[in-house]
Scaffold this motif. Structure first.
Motif, PDB file in Angstrom:
ATOM      1  N   GLN A 158       0.825  -1.202   0.000  1.00 56.85           N
ATOM      2  CA  GLN A 158       0.000   0.000   0.000  1.00 56.85           C
ATOM      3  C   GLN A 158       0.864   1.259   0.000  1.00 56.85           C
ATOM      4  O   GLN A 158       0.607   2.179  -0.771  1.00 56.85           O
ATOM      5  CB  GLN A 158      -0.929  -0.004   1.224  1.00 56.85           C
ATOM      6  CG  GLN A 158      -2.104  -0.942   1.053  1.00 56.85           C
ATOM      7  CD  GLN A 158      -3.143  -0.366   0.098  1.00 56.85           C
ATOM      8  OE1 GLN A 158      -3.679   0.703   0.302  1.00 56.85           O
ATOM      9  NE2 GLN A 158      -3.404  -1.096  -0.983  1.00 56.85           N
ATOM     10  N   ALA A 216       1.603   4.122  -3.052  1.00 59.66           N
ATOM     11  CA  ALA A 216       1.601   5.569  -2.835  1.00 59.66           C
ATOM     12  C   ALA A 216       2.923   6.186  -3.299  1.00 59.66           C
ATOM     13  O   ALA A 216       2.931   7.208  -3.984  1.00 59.66           O
ATOM     14  CB  ALA A 216       1.349   5.888  -1.367  1.00 59.66           C
ATOM     15  N   MET A 256       4.348  10.078  -4.114  1.00 67.39           N
ATOM     16  CA  MET A 256       4.077  10.661  -2.797  1.00 67.39           C
ATOM     17  C   MET A 256       5.312  10.579  -1.906  1.00 67.39           C
ATOM     18  O   MET A 256       6.115   9.660  -2.017  1.00 67.39           O
ATOM     19  CB  MET A 256       2.931   9.919  -2.101  1.00 67.39           C
ATOM     20  CG  MET A 256       1.562  10.177  -2.701  1.00 67.39           C
ATOM     21  SD  MET A 256       0.255   9.540  -1.632  1.00 67.39           S
ATOM     22  CE  MET A 256      -1.105   9.445  -2.812  1.00 67.39           C
ATOM     23  N   SER A 257       5.430  11.562  -1.008  1.00 72.75           N
ATOM     24  CA  SER A 257       6.488  11.519  -0.003  1.00 72.75           C
ATOM     25  C   SER A 257       6.083  10.525   1.085  1.00 72.75           C
ATOM     26  O   SER A 257       4.937  10.054   1.107  1.00 72.75           O
ATOM     27  CB  SER A 257       6.666  12.904   0.620  1.00 72.75           C
ATOM     28  OG  SER A 257       5.493  13.234   1.353  1.00 72.75           O
ATOM     29  N   ARG A 258       7.002  10.226   1.972  1.00 77.08           N
ATOM     30  CA  ARG A 258       6.674   9.304   3.062  1.00 77.08           C
ATOM     31  C   ARG A 258       5.499   9.835   3.878  1.00 77.08           C
ATOM     32  O   ARG A 258       4.605   9.099   4.266  1.00 77.08           O
ATOM     33  CB  ARG A 258       7.874   9.133   4.001  1.00 77.08           C
ATOM     34  CG  ARG A 258       8.959   8.258   3.444  1.00 77.08           C
ATOM     35  CD  ARG A 258      10.091   8.149   4.461  1.00 77.08           C
ATOM     36  NE  ARG A 258      11.333   7.764   3.815  1.00 77.08           N
ATOM     37  CZ  ARG A 258      11.670   6.506   3.565  1.00 77.08           C
ATOM     38  NH1 ARG A 258      10.871   5.521   3.894  1.00 77.08           N
ATOM     39  NH2 ARG A 258      12.813   6.216   2.979  1.00 77.08           N
ATOM     40  N   GLN A 297       3.157  12.019   2.921  1.00 78.19           N
ATOM     41  CA  GLN A 297       1.912  11.975   2.147  1.00 78.19           C
ATOM     42  C   GLN A 297       1.345  10.564   2.102  1.00 78.19           C
ATOM     43  O   GLN A 297       0.133  10.358   2.231  1.00 78.19           O
ATOM     44  CB  GLN A 297       2.161  12.488   0.718  1.00 78.19           C
ATOM     45  CG  GLN A 297       2.385  13.999   0.658  1.00 78.19           C
ATOM     46  CD  GLN A 297       2.880  14.456  -0.704  1.00 78.19           C
ATOM     47  OE1 GLN A 297       3.460  13.685  -1.471  1.00 78.19           O
ATOM     48  NE2 GLN A 297       2.661  15.732  -1.009  1.00 78.19           N
ATOM     49  N   ARG A 315      -0.230   9.872   5.443  1.00 79.37           N
ATOM     50  CA  ARG A 315      -1.452  10.633   5.672  1.00 79.37           C
ATOM     51  C   ARG A 315      -2.598  10.180   4.757  1.00 79.37           C
ATOM     52  O   ARG A 315      -3.735  10.050   5.193  1.00 79.37           O
ATOM     53  CB  ARG A 315      -1.149  12.119   5.424  1.00 79.37           C
ATOM     54  CG  ARG A 315      -2.212  13.070   5.909  1.00 79.37           C
ATOM     55  CD  ARG A 315      -1.933  14.469   5.373  1.00 79.37           C
ATOM     56  NE  ARG A 315      -2.006  14.465   3.919  1.00 79.37           N
ATOM     57  CZ  ARG A 315      -1.386  15.342   3.124  1.00 79.37           C
ATOM     58  NH1 ARG A 315      -0.633  16.271   3.656  1.00 79.37           N
ATOM     59  NH2 ARG A 315      -1.497  15.275   1.814  1.00 79.37           N
ATOM     60  N   GLU A 316      -2.275   9.934   3.497  1.00 81.76           N
ATOM     61  CA  GLU A 316      -3.324   9.630   2.518  1.00 81.76           C
ATOM     62  C   GLU A 316      -3.713   8.155   2.506  1.00 81.76           C
ATOM     63  O   GLU A 316      -4.842   7.811   2.200  1.00 81.76           O
ATOM     64  CB  GLU A 316      -2.842  10.002   1.103  1.00 81.76           C
ATOM     65  CG  GLU A 316      -2.767  11.484   0.844  1.00 81.76           C
ATOM     66  CD  GLU A 316      -4.143  12.117   0.797  1.00 81.76           C
ATOM     67  OE1 GLU A 316      -5.040  11.546   0.155  1.00 81.76           O
ATOM     68  OE2 GLU A 316      -4.313  13.164   1.432  1.00 81.76           O
ATOM     69  N   VAL A 317      -2.739   7.294   2.768  1.00 82.24           N
ATOM     70  CA  VAL A 317      -2.964   5.868   2.505  1.00 82.24           C
ATOM     71  C   VAL A 317      -2.900   5.017   3.775  1.00 82.24           C
ATOM     72  O   VAL A 317      -3.798   4.225   4.034  1.00 82.24           O
ATOM     73  CB  VAL A 317      -1.933   5.352   1.465  1.00 82.24           C
ATOM     74  CG1 VAL A 317      -2.063   3.853   1.271  1.00 82.24           C
ATOM     75  CG2 VAL A 317      -2.125   6.087   0.143  1.00 82.24           C
ATOM     76  N   PRO A 333      -5.336   6.425   7.317  1.00 85.58           N
ATOM     77  CA  PRO A 333      -6.797   6.201   7.244  1.00 85.58           C
ATOM     78  C   PRO A 333      -7.167   4.721   7.362  1.00 85.58           C
ATOM     79  O   PRO A 333      -8.196   4.388   7.970  1.00 85.58           O
ATOM     80  CB  PRO A 333      -7.175   6.736   5.856  1.00 85.58           C
ATOM     81  CG  PRO A 333      -6.079   7.668   5.478  1.00 85.58           C
ATOM     82  CD  PRO A 333      -4.840   7.136   6.131  1.00 85.58           C
ATOM     83  N   GLN A 334      -6.343   3.849   6.794  1.00 89.95           N
ATOM     84  CA  GLN A 334      -6.638   2.417   6.899  1.00 89.95           C
ATOM     85  C   GLN A 334      -6.329   1.899   8.287  1.00 89.95           C
ATOM     86  O   GLN A 334      -7.049   1.061   8.835  1.00 89.95           O
ATOM     87  CB  GLN A 334      -5.813   1.634   5.876  1.00 89.95           C
ATOM     88  CG  GLN A 334      -6.221   1.914   4.453  1.00 89.95           C
ATOM     89  CD  GLN A 334      -5.425   1.056   3.486  1.00 89.95           C
ATOM     90  OE1 GLN A 334      -5.514  -0.157   3.503  1.00 89.95           O
ATOM     91  NE2 GLN A 334      -4.635   1.700   2.655  1.00 89.95           N
TER      92      GLN A 334
END
Lengths: 219, 256
Positions: free
Chosen positions: A119, A123, A128-130, A132, A135-137, A140-141
């Motif tokens: 996952q 990202a 994406m940066s580490r 990001q 935060r994004e992936v 939330p999970q």
């Protein structure tokens, strides 16, 4: 034995105030300890030896000390050690936050660790940066998996707030004990206190069960 | 020249690999790998499992860092540090064997994630771009579904759209159909074939020999971390120069 339940009704106002303080203490503790736990988990997983060590030490210290000891220590030692004397309420809040942050730190660490490496790689592959990706992936999970555990911690915390009565924080336990010692109505006040904790705790525990069923096993 | 899109060998190289070496501890995952990928070419990497094909893809977009040799993208050596690689990754799309869609985001959320987070594109623009791509992979009606509600083939097509949303110059496919049910493999291969026809530069790690034979411009055969043979598909599939290539293909039941 003759019981005089009127003592409960006569002191209903004080008991309501105490209950409000108990709820406030639990809510504020969680508001501090959830971000606290996330910070501890991110430090632990940062790859920096210093941050990992600091986080691990914090967690292992406060997770393995009796909460009542932390409360007493905060009350008696903090004013001497760092020269500031907080009110009993704030002192109790600090002690509870230290304890619950340590637990939450472990909870979040496990939650983040349970998200497949693929996952974050997906990202990263998007550029994406580490942070990001976290935060994004990942977060939330992880939050979804962590929620049932956090809810269990919350239910424990709600009852553990009674421990700060030892430093005279006027929450529910302290208030009930104070009325008991003024009126000598021991059984009535213990029963009233039990009824209030139970009536508030039971629906919370049911909610936790529901969350476990709802979120516990799904991928 | 069945598909009519094959690029002349004179097209400029997009990716150049020279003596690439990758170790995992003592294990030599890649050793002295050299090859080129030219603009608008489709290069298929084939070979037994564990022969280093996927590792080469992961080194290409820096999910793994190489231990020796060099990889050049548009003439520039790939940076060896994380932040440098991050910028390079934005120009490469990657499609994974297990899709790796973000399960907490809708199909639309998956496809807009890159542009909105990395390129800071406005939602409206990112969604317009995503809708066009979902339409292209035939999933415009699944915009608001979650990945768990889709078949494997549909998920992989969303994953392709998600990678395309960054408008990459190269697409990397890591065994894109290996985790799929046989009946959904075709829909994913068709999307890839169309992408190839539109001139996307692609590196595809695959066990689908029919796809490689039909779509590839260049085929590279891996074994134990090295390239044992490379050439146009007619050579590899019809008249391989190396005995081990023939053995590998006959193992898969490839009859030419």
């Amino acid at each position: 034995m003759n019981l005089d339940w009127s003592v409960v009704w006569r002191n209903a106002g004080a008991l309501v105030d105490g209950t409000e303080l108990t709820v406030a203490l639990a809510v504020l503790t969680m508001l501090i300890a959830v971000p606290g736990g996330i910070v501890l988990a991110l430090m632990r997983l940062s790859g920096s030896r210093l941050l990992t060590g600091a986080s691990a030490s914090f967690v292992e210290l406060f997770r393995n000390l009796p909460l009542i000891l932390v409360i007493y220590t905060a009350y008696y030692v903090m004013p001497i050690a760092i020269g500031v004397a907080f009110s009993p309420f704030v002192t109790g809040l600090v002690a509870l936050s230290l304890n619950v942050s340590a637990y939450n730190g472990e909870t979040f660490r496990a939650g983040i660790g349970s998200i497949r490496k693929g996952q974050s790689e997906a990202a990263f592959a998007l550029g994406m940066s580490r942070w990001q990706a976290m935060r994004e992936v990942v977060l939330p999970q992880a939050a979804r998996r962590v929620l049932p555990v956090l809810a269990s911690t919350w239910v424990s915390l709600f009852k553990d707030t009674s421990l700060v009565s030892v430093i005279a924080v006027g929450e529910l336990a302290y208030t009930a004990m104070r009325i008991r010692s003024q009126t000598f109505r021991v059984l009535e006040m213990l029963t009233a206190m039990a009824a209030i904790y139970w009536a508030l705790g039971y629906p919370q525990a049911k909610l936790v069960d529901w969350l476990h069923r709802r979120l516990g096993v799904s991928e | 020249m069945s598909d009519g899109h094959r690029q002349p060998i004179s097209a400029p190289p997009v990716l150049v690999y020279r003596g690439v070496r990758k170790l995992f501890g003592d294990f030599v995952a890649l050793s002295d790998v050299s090859m080129e990928v030219r603009k608008e070419q489709v290069v298929c990497l084939i070979g037994p499992s564990g022969s280093g094909k996927s590792t080469l893809l992961r080194c290409t977009n820096g999910l793994e860092l190489i231990d020796g040799g060099e990889i050049r993208l548009d003439g520039e050596a790939l940076p060896r540090d994380w932040n440098g690689m991050r910028r390079v990754r934005q120009r490469m799309g990657m499609v994974f064997q297990n899709f790796e869609l973000f399960p907490h985001k809708t199909v639309l959320g998956n496809v807009t994630a890159g542009p909105m987070t990395v390129l800071r594109m406005r939602r409206k623009d990112a969604e317009a771009r995503a809708m066009a791509l979902l339409d292209k992979v035939g999933l415009a009606d699944k915009t608001h579904s979650y990945p768990a509600a889709l078949s494997g083939g549909q998920q992989q097509r969303v994953a392709i759209a998600r990678a395309l949303a960054m408008e990459p110059t190269v697409m990397l496919f890591d065994e894109p159909t290996s985790a799929l049910d046989p009946e959904t493999i075709g829909e994913v291969l068709n999307v890839m074939k169309r992408l190839a026809e539109e001139g996307m530069t692609m590196i595809v790690v695959t066990h689908e020999m029919t796809f490689a034979r039909r779509v590839a411009d260049w085929v590279v055969v891996f074994e134990r971390g090295t390239v044992i043979e490379q050439g146009p598909p007619e050579q590899i599939f019809d008249a391989p120069l190396v005995a081990r290539t023939r053995e590998f293909l006959s193992h898969l039941g490839w009859a030419g």
